[in-house]
Design an enzyme around this catalytic site. Structure first.
Site, mmCIF file in Angstrom:
data_model
loop_
_atom_site.group_PDB
_atom_site.id
_atom_site.type_symbol
_atom_site.label_atom_id
_atom_site.label_comp_id
_atom_site.label_asym_id
_atom_site.label_seq_id
_atom_site.Cartn_x
_atom_site.Cartn_y
_atom_site.Cartn_z
ATOM 1 N N ASP A 141 6.715 -3.453 6.030
ATOM 2 C CA ASP A 141 5.976 -2.249 5.671
ATOM 3 C C ASP A 141 4.733 -2.172 6.565
ATOM 4 O O ASP A 141 4.358 -3.166 7.196
ATOM 5 C CB ASP A 141 5.596 -2.330 4.188
ATOM 6 N N THR A 164 1.294 -0.335 5.736
ATOM 7 C CA THR A 164 0.004 -0.436 5.058
ATOM 8 C C THR A 164 -0.086 -1.710 4.228
ATOM 9 O O THR A 164 0.737 -1.958 3.352
ATOM 10 C CB THR A 164 -0.220 0.789 4.150
ATOM 11 N N ASP A 201 3.939 -4.977 0.264
ATOM 12 C CA ASP A 201 2.897 -5.325 -0.707
ATOM 13 C C ASP A 201 2.703 -4.281 -1.793
ATOM 14 O O ASP A 201 1.855 -4.447 -2.661
ATOM 15 C CB ASP A 201 1.564 -5.540 0.018
#
Length: 579
Positions: A269, A271, A470
């Site tokens: 991912d 961000t 996250d």
């Protein structure tokens, strides 16, 4: 033990034995000294094994030592020293220089330099200021600060680490099934070899043939030790999981530790994984003459007040700096992968990406889209604000790439991994980040279900996929991947959906996890080789295979010593992983 029983029998009932077992005086040979030596050697081996075994779980013992027993609590302006079991959420604690932090919480007064190496594996102390999070078991530097207790007891990160390490140490790796199958055949085969040894020596052996047959059959039973085979996998797993915890890498189970070695594709991912996850607002733009930037920002802050997304937190912080307060909203809805919507003072507000604008039917003028594209090409994230079905403005947010991301990706690519980025961000921003980090590929504007299905496609193509993320929107993809890797700085949902957690949220931990998995699997294969090789060599020697050529027979006492040392050698080999 069978020698001891035979010795008792020969002493009490000598006439029961054939003449071959008797001396020229008519007495029967006894083996009291041999039985004593064998038992002593076996017990010595078990003692050495227990001492070596104790070192394999030293990581858990060291983690348990991290938690202090007492803390200084402040209530009604008075300080008192209390046991950490008495601390509850909301307590105010004073942490003095050199003290261990007792629970998880945040600094509310003062500054600190915290040594987090015992949890994250990173040796450089971290500077903390008001509002920053501090964790149980870490060590304060040379300053005093006040903290608010937010997580206590089993909720603390340290407690969760200890629980995860314990659970992972007790779990079985898939390769253990191989050892279990071998052990299932091992015992009956050894018994059969012992019986054949007795029969062959009794028929073809020199006088006294029955004595040779009995002693050699017993030597086969003694030297054949399934213990080393049973210890081969769990010992390596226990040491490997403990070593991972010291490096800030938490494996949920032994299966994850084994699977990590086979991973050939890493999906990440953007961000909070590649980037710092601490975005900051660069500017707010009004696209109509009806509202100014402050009014646009006020609506954005009001919308984001109910959102958990890192971008929302950035706008709220910016609003505080600009002295813009949030207004109450109703009908708030988070549209996963697109943005948020709500009503405020009779207005229908929508804040999000282009997909959200398309969903609500808000048209974006070519001029606005061109301005947004220019920002996105610089790697920045842009969210549109629509009032009703009219785009009223947008906000530009930047999120710095982590300094460690570039070197970590290079290391992973050298390991043979293909690194691909999946992000919900736009094509321009994703392309800028991908080119900056020299990724193998990227896919932009991905919804959670898109990430999930793309990972499944990679798996159907024969790839072994690890997914690192996250956020809550990463949870489905993390669960689908062969190995889900959560950033310890991320959400609890992401961590629970993952097989591997990187406590400090650094991609370099993935490279360490891959290297550790490779070494553990190599160590397990070495243990299995030692255990099987020992038995393959030892059993024929105990059966007397060297006697026809060299005239050498293996004493049951030496067989007992070899049996004991085999288990110890497996454990000592496993302990090499600690280095």
């Amino acid at each position: 033990m069978s020698l001891l029983k035979d010795s008792n029998s020969t002493l009490l009932f000598p006439n029961l034995f054939p003449d071959q077992f008797k001396t020229h005086h008519g007495t029967v040979y006894v083996y009291f000294e041999a039985a004593t030596v064998i038992l002593t050697l076996v017990l010595l081996g078990q003692l050495l094994e227990a001492k070596a075994h104790g070192k394999t779980n030293s990581a858990i013992k060291e983690l348990l030592k991290l938690s202090p027993s007492n803390a200084i609590r402040i209530r009604d302006g008075k300080e008192s020293t209390v046991n950490i079991d008495e601390i509850i959420k909301g307590d105010l604690l004073r942490i003095k220089p050199g003290e261990k932090i007792p629970v998880d919480g945040s600094i509310i007064e003062g500054e600190a330099v915290i040594d987090e190496s015992m949890i994250t594996g990173e040796p450089v102390p971290v500077e903390k200021t008001k509002g920053d999070q501090v964790r149980s078991g870490t060590i304060n530097g040379n300053r005093t600060f006040l903290m608010l207790a937010e997580k206590v007891g089993s909720e603390t990160l340290l407690a969760q680490i200890i629980e995860m390490v314990n659970n992972a140490s007790r779990s079985k790796a898939p390769i253990q099934k191989l050892a279990d199958r071998i052990s299932g055949y091992f015992v009956p085969i050894v018994v059969l070899i012992s019986v054949l040894t007795f029969v062959l020596w009794a028929i073809y052996g020199p006088d006294p043939a029955l004595v040779y047959a009995l002693v050699n059959a017993i030597a086969v039973l003694i030297i054949a030790c399934p213990c080393a085979l049973g210890l081969a996998t769990p010992m390596s797993v226990m040491v490997g999981v403990g070593k991972g915890a010291q490096l800030g890498i938490l494996f949920k189970n032994a299966e994850a530790l084994e699977k990590m070695n086979a991973i050939d594709t890493l999906v990440i991912d953007k961000t909070g994984t590649l980037t710092e996850g601490k975005p900051s607002v660069e500017k707010v733009v009004s696209t109509t003459g009806e509202l100014n930037e402050a009014e646009i920002l006020q609506r954005i802050v009001s919308l984001n007040k109910n959102s958990e997304h890192p971008l929302a937190e950035a706008t709220i912080r910016y609003g505080i700096v600009q002295k813009v307060s949030a207004s109450p909203v109703t009908d708030f809805e988070s549209v996963t992968g697109k943005g948020v919507t709500a009503r405020m003072a009779g207005e229908q507000l929508s804040l999000g990406n282009k997909k959200l604008m398309e969903k609500i039917g808000a048209a974006i003028s070519p001029e606005v889209e061109n301005s947004v594209n220019l920002e996105q090409k610089k790697g920045k994230t842009v969210s549109y604000l629509a009032i009703g079905k009219q785009v009223a403005g947008f906000i530009v947010i930047s999120d710095q790439i982590k300094p460690s991301s570039s070197s970590a990706i290079k290391s992973l690519q050298k390991e043979g991994l293909e690194v691909i980025m999946f992000t919900g961000d736009n094509e321009y921003t994703a392309k800028a980040v991908s080119e900056s980090l020299k990724l193998n590929g990227f896919k932009a504007q991905m919804l959670p279900e898109d990430k999930f299905s793309e990972i499944r496609k990679l798996q159907e193509a024969g790839r072994k996929v690890a997914m690192a993320g996250d956020g809550i929107n990463d949870a489905p993809a993390l669960s689908q991947a062969d190995i889900g890797i959560a950033m310890g700085t991320g959400t609890d949902v992401a961590i629970q959906s993952s097989a591997l957690t990187l406590i400090n949220g650094d991609l370099g931990g993935i490279w360490k996890a891959k290297a550790l998995s490779r070494k553990v699997m190599s160590n397990i294969r070495g243990n299995l080789f030692f255990a099987l090789g020992y038995n393959i060599l030892g059993i024929p020697i105990a059966a007397g295979a060297l006697y026809p050529v060299f005239g050498i027979l293996l004493s049951p006492m030496l067989a007992a010593l070899a049996m004991s040392l085999s288990s110890v050698s497996v454990i000592l080999n496993s302990l090499r992983l600690k280095k």
